[in-house]
Design an enzyme around this catalytic site. Structure first.
Site, PDB file in Angstrom:
ATOM      1  N   LYS A  46       0.827  -1.214   0.000  1.00 23.40           N
ATOM      2  CA  LYS A  46       0.000   0.000   0.000  1.00 23.40           C
ATOM      3  C   LYS A  46       0.858   1.261   0.000  1.00 23.40           C
ATOM      4  O   LYS A  46       0.579   2.222  -0.734  1.00 23.40           O
ATOM      5  CB  LYS A  46      -0.930  -0.012   1.206  1.00 23.40           C
ATOM      6  CG  LYS A  46      -2.000  -1.098   1.144  1.00 23.40           C
ATOM      7  CD  LYS A  46      -2.891  -1.075   2.373  1.00 23.40           C
ATOM      8  CE  LYS A  46      -3.951  -2.162   2.294  1.00 23.40           C
ATOM      9  NZ  LYS A  46      -4.804  -2.184   3.518  1.00 23.40           N
ATOM     10  N   ILE A  47       1.906   1.273   0.832  1.00 20.52           N
ATOM     11  CA  ILE A  47       2.767   2.456   0.890  1.00 20.52           C
ATOM     12  C   ILE A  47       3.586   2.576  -0.381  1.00 20.52           C
ATOM     13  O   ILE A  47       3.723   3.665  -0.952  1.00 20.52           O
ATOM     14  CB  ILE A  47       3.670   2.413   2.141  1.00 20.52           C
ATOM     15  CG1 ILE A  47       2.819   2.442   3.405  1.00 20.52           C
ATOM     16  CG2 ILE A  47       4.663   3.577   2.130  1.00 20.52           C
ATOM     17  CD1 ILE A  47       3.601   2.233   4.690  1.00 20.52           C
ATOM     18  N   SER A  90      10.954   2.880   6.171  1.00 20.37           N
ATOM     19  CA  SER A  90      10.281   1.649   6.565  1.00 20.37           C
ATOM     20  C   SER A  90      10.777   1.154   7.916  1.00 20.37           C
ATOM     21  O   SER A  90      10.188   1.442   8.947  1.00 20.37           O
ATOM     22  CB  SER A  90      10.477   0.583   5.486  1.00 20.37           C
ATOM     23  OG  SER A  90       9.769  -0.598   5.814  1.00 20.37           O
ATOM     24  N   ARG A  91      11.889   0.421   7.931  1.00 22.38           N
ATOM     25  CA  ARG A  91      12.487  -0.082   9.164  1.00 22.38           C
ATOM     26  C   ARG A  91      14.001   0.040   9.061  1.00 22.38           C
ATOM     27  O   ARG A  91      14.597  -0.288   8.041  1.00 22.38           O
ATOM     28  CB  ARG A  91      12.092  -1.541   9.422  1.00 22.38           C
ATOM     29  CG  ARG A  91      10.647  -1.724   9.846  1.00 22.38           C
ATOM     30  CD  ARG A  91      10.391  -1.155  11.232  1.00 22.38           C
ATOM     31  NE  ARG A  91       9.008  -1.328  11.680  1.00 22.38           N
ATOM     32  CZ  ARG A  91       8.048  -0.450  11.509  1.00 22.38           C
ATOM     33  NH1 ARG A  91       8.295   0.682  10.843  1.00 22.38           N
ATOM     34  NH2 ARG A  91       6.826  -0.676  11.976  1.00 22.38           N
ATOM     35  N   ASP A 101      14.482   7.947   7.807  1.00 22.04           N
ATOM     36  CA  ASP A 101      13.547   8.247   8.886  1.00 22.04           C
ATOM     37  C   ASP A 101      13.615   7.174   9.960  1.00 22.04           C
ATOM     38  O   ASP A 101      12.964   7.302  10.997  1.00 22.04           O
ATOM     39  CB  ASP A 101      12.114   8.341   8.341  1.00 22.04           C
ATOM     40  CG  ASP A 101      11.116   8.759   9.416  1.00 22.04           C
ATOM     41  OD1 ASP A 101      11.384   9.774  10.087  1.00 22.04           O
ATOM     42  OD2 ASP A 101      10.093   8.076   9.582  1.00 22.04           O
ATOM     43  N   GLU A 156      17.587   2.456  16.739  1.00 16.24           N
ATOM     44  CA  GLU A 156      16.817   3.619  17.192  1.00 16.24           C
ATOM     45  C   GLU A 156      16.084   3.389  18.509  1.00 16.24           C
ATOM     46  O   GLU A 156      15.748   4.349  19.211  1.00 16.24           O
ATOM     47  CB  GLU A 156      15.816   4.044  16.127  1.00 16.24           C
ATOM     48  CG  GLU A 156      14.665   3.074  15.936  1.00 16.24           C
ATOM     49  CD  GLU A 156      13.683   3.527  14.861  1.00 16.24           C
ATOM     50  OE1 GLU A 156      12.493   3.654  15.172  1.00 16.24           O
ATOM     51  OE2 GLU A 156      14.120   3.765  13.713  1.00 16.24           O
ATOM     52  N   HIS A 161      11.876   8.794  12.913  1.00 15.10           N
ATOM     53  CA  HIS A 161      10.732   7.892  12.739  1.00 15.10           C
ATOM     54  C   HIS A 161       9.407   8.659  12.805  1.00 15.10           C
ATOM     55  O   HIS A 161       8.507   8.313  13.572  1.00 15.10           O
ATOM     56  CB  HIS A 161      10.752   6.792  13.802  1.00 15.10           C
ATOM     57  CG  HIS A 161      10.075   5.528  13.354  1.00 15.10           C
ATOM     58  ND1 HIS A 161      10.568   4.278  13.642  1.00 15.10           N
ATOM     59  CD2 HIS A 161       8.939   5.320  12.645  1.00 15.10           C
ATOM     60  CE1 HIS A 161       9.770   3.355  13.144  1.00 15.10           C
ATOM     61  NE2 HIS A 161       8.772   3.970  12.515  1.00 15.10           N
ATOM     62  N   GLN A 162       9.291   9.676  11.959  1.00 17.59           N
ATOM     63  CA  GLN A 162       8.098  10.514  11.972  1.00 17.59           C
ATOM     64  C   GLN A 162       7.264  10.404  10.708  1.00 17.59           C
ATOM     65  O   GLN A 162       6.271  11.132  10.557  1.00 17.59           O
ATOM     66  CB  GLN A 162       8.504  11.975  12.183  1.00 17.59           C
ATOM     67  CG  GLN A 162       9.220  12.619  11.007  1.00 17.59           C
ATOM     68  CD  GLN A 162       9.620  14.053  11.259  1.00 17.59           C
ATOM     69  OE1 GLN A 162      10.619  14.308  11.917  1.00 17.59           O
ATOM     70  NE2 GLN A 162       8.845  14.991  10.733  1.00 17.59           N
ATOM     71  N   ALA A 163       7.619   9.500   9.811  1.00 13.39           N
ATOM     72  CA  ALA A 163       6.901   9.428   8.536  1.00 13.39           C
ATOM     73  C   ALA A 163       5.411   9.185   8.730  1.00 13.39           C
ATOM     74  O   ALA A 163       4.581   9.720   7.989  1.00 13.39           O
ATOM     75  CB  ALA A 163       7.503   8.336   7.653  1.00 13.39           C
TER      76      ALA A 163
END
Length: 331
Positions: free
Chosen positions: A153-154, A232-233, A257, A262, A294-296
């Site tokens: 989807k992304i 993503s990760r 991101d 993290e 990590h704000q996406a």
């Protein structure tokens, strides 16, 4: 019944409280769930965690001993949860299987354009009244080739934006997405995508099979002036190998991101502390690298959907129901 929610951001708290109001009581904490904080949950049947919580076997056992029977994670990813131990302890664990894909796709493009057009460097210069253009030259996206690594989807949302830019579309995934094919995407093997793409954006989950899928060998296949984006990760990229390539002067830009180490760092303020993570400290020094925390996913729309899904997961647990969001017990 009161639910204990860990790792709640200031902007997230009112959305959680509004969604749960009149339905269930919720206590929001800004501390993250881990070994040191798990004892706080004693007496709480239901706890909610965020993506960077430590839900290893030791933490799950502490929660279970304190009376917790359900964990509602407010994220799609669940690589931080030891599901084998959760099932052994007969804990119910849920996640949010989907939320606005546009939040992440749009942010991935924000990172791509930020490094392509040196937005951060330009902004820092103008704050010092330095209006020179030296070193700020970017490239048109139109006519160049984008490699979309993961076309769920992304990835599909990212591809639609790329088509708007007028780019050539390459994709890789275990199963091709017909919608991406209709957009003009050509599916290729991983190596071909790495070799031919001017911009590569990662949109696959973190699994054993995908950990460090962007390793030194993959990075060396990429064009010297390629742009790499990961929203993503963090574990998808071997960060040490990436730093080595950046030190060699490669890549027009890298937008990250997420970061593989993290947990316990992102979402916290470390501005007054010495940086202990040498790899991250080195990564941030490169002028062609932009790192965000990590704000996406962090839009009002997406967070609202995450909160609503979390509430639904909790209500399903209380009613003895299961859904596509249920990770434990096993189907």
């Amino acid at each position: 019944m009161e639910i204990l929610a860990f790792g709640v951001q200031a902007d997230e708290k009112p959305l959680i409280e509004k969604a749960f109001a009149g339905r269930l009581d919720v206590r929001c904490l800004d501390v993250f769930l881990g070994e040191d904080t798990a004892p706080i949950a004693a007496g709480y049947e239901i706890v909610s965690s965020n993506v960077n919580a430590d839900l290893s076997g030791r933490v799950l056992r502490t929660l279970a001993e304190g009376g917790t029977r359900m964990i509602a994670q407010r994220s799609t990813g669940f690589n931080n949860i030891d599901l084998d131990v959760a099932r052994e302890l007969e804990l119910t664990v849920s996640r949010v299987s989907s939320y606005s894909p546009f939040s992440v796709a749009e942010f991935a493009w924000t990172l791509a354009m930020a490094v392509n057009r040196s937005i951060v460097r330009a902004s820092n210069r103008t704050r010092d009244f330095d209006f020179r253009l030296n070193g700020l030259m970017g490239r048109d996206m139109r006519g160049r080739t984008v490699g979309v690594f993961g076309t769920g989807k992304i990835g599909e949302a990212f591809t639609r934006i790329a088509r708007g830019f007028g780019m050539n579309l390459l994709g890789w995934d275990v199963t091709p997405n017909p919608a991406c094919v209709d957009l003009g995407m050509k599916y290729v093997d991983k190596d071909t995508l790495f070799v031919e793409s001017d911009l590569i954006s990662l949109h696959v989950p973190l699994l054993d099979a995908t950990r460090h899928i962007i390793d030194g060998a993959a990075l060396r296949l990429m064009k010297d002036d390629a742009i790499l984006v990961n929203s993503s990760r963090g574990g998808l990229v071997d960060t040490d190998a990436l730093v080595d390539e950046l030190r060699a002067g490669r890549f027009a830009g890298v937008g990250l991101d997420v970061y593989e180490a993290e947990a316990g760092l992102f979402f916290t303020d470390r501005s007054l502390e010495a940086v202990e993570d040498d790899t991250l400290a080195r990564l941030i020094t490169f002028p062609n690298v932009v790192v965000t925390s990590h704000q996406a996913y962090y839009t009002h729309d997406a967070v609202g959907q995450i909160v609503d899904a979390t509430l639904a997961n909790v209500r399903d647990y209380l009613a003895g129901r299961r859904s596509e969001n249920t990770l434990s017990p096993s189907p």
